[in-house]
Design a protein around this motif. Sequence first.
Motif, PDB file in Angstrom:
ATOM      1  N   ILE A   1      31.920 -15.330  40.920  1.00  0.00           N
ATOM      2  CA  ILE A   1      30.827 -16.300  40.966  1.00  0.00           C
ATOM      3  C   ILE A   1      31.372 -17.728  40.888  1.00  0.00           C
ATOM      4  O   ILE A   1      30.886 -18.635  41.574  1.00  0.00           O
ATOM      5  CB  ILE A   1      29.831 -16.046  39.815  1.00  0.00           C
TER       6      ILE A   1
ATOM      7  N   LEU B   1      32.801 -18.574  44.297  1.00  0.00           N
ATOM      8  CA  LEU B   1      31.711 -18.774  45.254  1.00  0.00           C
ATOM      9  C   LEU B   1      31.116 -20.169  45.107  1.00  0.00           C
ATOM     10  O   LEU B   1      30.878 -20.871  46.092  1.00  0.00           O
ATOM     11  CB  LEU B   1      30.623 -17.718  45.055  1.00  0.00           C
ATOM     12  N   ASP B   2      30.851 -20.577  43.856  1.00  0.00           N
ATOM     13  CA  ASP B   2      30.237 -21.877  43.620  1.00  0.00           C
ATOM     14  C   ASP B   2      31.202 -23.022  43.896  1.00  0.00           C
ATOM     15  O   ASP B   2      30.785 -24.166  44.071  1.00  0.00           O
ATOM     16  CB  ASP B   2      29.738 -21.968  42.169  1.00  0.00           C
TER      17      ASP B   2
ATOM     18  N   ASN C   1      31.817 -22.441  48.353  1.00  0.00           N
ATOM     19  CA  ASN C   1      30.726 -22.280  49.320  1.00  0.00           C
ATOM     20  C   ASN C   1      30.420 -23.577  50.057  1.00  0.00           C
ATOM     21  O   ASN C   1      29.701 -23.593  51.052  1.00  0.00           O
ATOM     22  CB  ASN C   1      29.462 -21.712  48.666  1.00  0.00           C
TER      23      ASN C   1
ATOM     24  N   ALA D   1      35.901 -13.098  46.407  1.00  0.00           N
ATOM     25  CA  ALA D   1      34.721 -13.957  46.495  1.00  0.00           C
ATOM     26  C   ALA D   1      34.552 -14.483  47.919  1.00  0.00           C
ATOM     27  O   ALA D   1      33.429 -14.571  48.429  1.00  0.00           O
ATOM     28  CB  ALA D   1      34.850 -15.121  45.518  1.00  0.00           C
ATOM     29  N   ASN D   2      35.670 -14.828  48.550  1.00  0.00           N
ATOM     30  CA  ASN D   2      35.595 -15.316  49.923  1.00  0.00           C
ATOM     31  C   ASN D   2      35.243 -14.197  50.900  1.00  0.00           C
ATOM     32  O   ASN D   2      34.489 -14.410  51.857  1.00  0.00           O
ATOM     33  CB  ASN D   2      36.933 -15.960  50.309  1.00  0.00           C
TER      34      ASN D   2
ATOM     35  N   GLY E   1      31.645 -13.635  50.040  1.00  0.00           N
ATOM     36  CA  GLY E   1      30.821 -14.816  50.223  1.00  0.00           C
ATOM     37  C   GLY E   1      30.672 -15.254  51.660  1.00  0.00           C
ATOM     38  O   GLY E   1      29.645 -15.847  52.017  1.00  0.00           O
TER      39      GLY E   1
ATOM     40  N   GLY F   1      27.174 -15.828  52.744  1.00  0.00           N
ATOM     41  CA  GLY F   1      26.894 -17.251  52.930  1.00  0.00           C
ATOM     42  C   GLY F   1      26.358 -17.563  54.314  1.00  0.00           C
ATOM     43  O   GLY F   1      25.406 -18.339  54.459  1.00  0.00           O
TER      44      GLY F   1
ATOM     45  N   GLU G   1      23.419 -18.842  44.927  1.00  0.00           N
ATOM     46  CA  GLU G   1      24.742 -18.466  44.425  1.00  0.00           C
ATOM     47  C   GLU G   1      25.041 -19.090  43.064  1.00  0.00           C
ATOM     48  O   GLU G   1      26.072 -18.784  42.459  1.00  0.00           O
ATOM     49  CB  GLU G   1      25.820 -18.840  45.438  1.00  0.00           C
TER      50      GLU G   1
END
Length: 443
Positions: A28, A31-32, A35, A153-154, A157, A161, A182
């Motif tokens: 997380i 992601l934050d 993104n 995450a990538n 995401g 995303g 997210e």
Amino acid sequence: MDYLALERSTTKKVTLRLIPFLFICFVIAILDRVNIGLAALQMNEDLGFSDAVFGLGAGIFFLGYFLLEVPGSAIMSKVGARKWISRIMVTWGLVSVLMAFVHTPTQFYIARFLLGVAEASFYPCMVHYLSGFYQTKHHAKAIAAFMLAIPGANALGAPIGTFLLGIEWFDLAGWQWLFILEAIPAIILGIIAYFYLDDKIEDVKWLNQDEKQWLLDVIAKENREKQKVKHYTFAQALKDRDVLILSAAYFCWMTGYYGINMFLPTISKGLSEATSLSTQGIGWLLGLMYACAMAVMIFVGNHSDKKNERRWHVAACLTISAVSMVISTYVSSFSVVFAFVFLTIALCGAFGAYSPFWAIPPSFLTGAAAGGAIALINSVGNLGGFFGPYIVGYIKDVTGLFTASMIFLGVSMILSSCIVVFLVKQSGKALAQNDKKSLKKSS
């Protein structure tokens, strides 16, 4: 229960208890943090941001991160990892929501800076926390398992995303919903972390008494061995020769890594125009590239532990990444497929270096000193996360191409590998060689 059985059962319980939860938290966080790269596919056009404006905003996150990294780690040493991790996650979740409502470059810069301030010290806190529950010989595997969250995450995401970019609810664009949706998990997980994590081995209830005592004895024994070499306070660790050199190496590495990572969706979109790939298709392609990086991280982490070697593993990964990055820019003119292949290899190399690199500081420092050293290395290194995206965006605006930018990023990573190999003296190898023999004897 004999020594080896205790080691296996305890390590297994620690891994099952800590790694999955910390992995999700770090997913997380990443992601934050990144993104913004996917949001740029819509946001830059909607708000009229140039590549230079976007590069500065993407990178300014790391200025806030730099300023609060070491102080945050010092606070964590006093209040405990459980409370500090919880505070970090809730705060950055709230700031991430604000990203959805920026309209001007100034607002964009402020929101990204505050996000860096909110997240500062999260990563070193995690690495330091894990080092308190694992033997030195298991550090690289444990860190690799936890840090799979970065490519993970990538990989997750990118398709999610790009899907969210297609949503338009309540007069909000897809890139705005990307930031909002997210951010919510960070707030929820931050609250859970306060009740789920334990600050010390003595506090845990999920190990039996024999396992708890064995782990306490092992960690205490290793700490005594490390302190025979270097017994540092928090402040002294910040001035250690190898800590400063590792900081410089990480700076060069992160300059290259974040330069490519933040602009990868934009680069991929440009390359994919030749194949008419949709935005969602780009998401799946990026997800596949990062999935390959996850596999490489596991392999390198295990191989580094097996061979009991850190520096050459780091250097090999970064060199491969740098060379592949540069090659990708030249082959893109005649083959999009080969360009993506070499970009994937570049990503795999950049991620593969993580676990052996971060196994070095805890191998010769303990306690608050280790936490401070990790924080300093991470904060100084992540300043490269400011310079990398900004320089890439600036060169792209001036030249209209990413070629010169990729060469600059490749040189930065080559320099990092040279620093690690030729200047870093401490690698934890001497301790690890004597570790098993001495611990068996003491038990």
